[in-house]
Design a protein around this motif. Sequence first.
Motif, PDB file in Angstrom:
ATOM      1  N   ALA A  61      -0.298   9.751  -3.197  1.00 46.37           N
ATOM      2  CA  ALA A  61      -0.521   9.073  -4.480  1.00 46.37           C
ATOM      3  C   ALA A  61      -1.123   7.683  -4.291  1.00 46.37           C
ATOM      4  N   GLU A  92      -4.805   8.120  -3.786  1.00 42.64           N
ATOM      5  CA  GLU A  92      -5.482   8.416  -5.049  1.00 42.64           C
ATOM      6  C   GLU A  92      -5.521   7.201  -5.966  1.00 42.64           C
ATOM      7  N   GLN A  93      -4.457   6.396  -5.951  1.00 41.79           N
ATOM      8  CA  GLN A  93      -4.475   5.180  -6.765  1.00 41.79           C
ATOM      9  C   GLN A  93      -5.590   4.248  -6.307  1.00 41.79           C
ATOM     10  N   ASP A 137     -11.905   7.945  -9.259  1.00 45.94           N
ATOM     11  CA  ASP A 137     -11.024   8.867  -9.973  1.00 45.94           C
ATOM     12  C   ASP A 137     -10.553   8.166 -11.240  1.00 45.94           C
ATOM     13  N   VAL A 142      -4.032   9.461 -11.543  1.00 48.47           N
ATOM     14  CA  VAL A 142      -3.330   9.980 -10.368  1.00 48.47           C
ATOM     15  C   VAL A 142      -2.672  11.301 -10.749  1.00 48.47           C
ATOM     16  N   ASP A 143      -3.322  12.395 -10.357  1.00 52.93           N
ATOM     17  CA  ASP A 143      -2.810  13.724 -10.708  1.00 52.93           C
ATOM     18  C   ASP A 143      -2.862  14.691  -9.530  1.00 52.93           C
TER      19      ASP A 143
END
Length: 219
Positions: free
Chosen positions: A43, A46-47, A55, A58-59
Amino acid sequence: MKKYIAFSLAVIGLFALSCSNDGDSGSNQPNIIIKPRTAIADAAFEQALVDLGIDDVVDGSVLTENAEMVTSLVMDNKGITSLQGISDFTMLENLSANNNQISSLDLSANTALKFVFVNNNDLTSINVTGLAILEKLSIPGNNVTLLNISGNTALQLLDIKDNTLGAIDLSNIPNSLQLNTFAVENNPLTCIRVNSEILNDIPSQWTKDPEDNYALTCN
């Protein structure tokens, strides 16, 4: 009787027309296109992608087409523990992920990479095989035990100090003029393998521990 038959045929015709219209309306529905996505397990990674505008949320995944367009990732001090998914960043040229907690890193699919900086992580392994145009590799302050740079013949900077390397082989580097910066101090090795051209012209700016030796062969 004829009127009854005619009425029945009319009803059947209307029903058939209705079914036909229903079928036509269905065929006019827009097609839903599902775009490929790249899984991002961490995560924090992704953050960082969200922060960089690559992006949007955050998924657990990012659009693969977005990843494929990225040429630079600067993600220092982000609390990242894994860069799983980095292999889909196929146009990536610059990676900076200093001061995180990454424990292993496979960059062998990122063949466009020129600059890799992953200082002060928890790395025990890093794979840079196949990176033929890699110019700078900086990994000090980790726990890397083995490093294969046999295919990284374009290296100009190699900073591997403060690791747990038992050996390093520079024999595939064409000459010492190309590898301008080399730092290997504070590793449990005593022999640094080089080729004859480098052995005859060791740059004064290269740094190693006093007990380390350059040699054509190492046991």
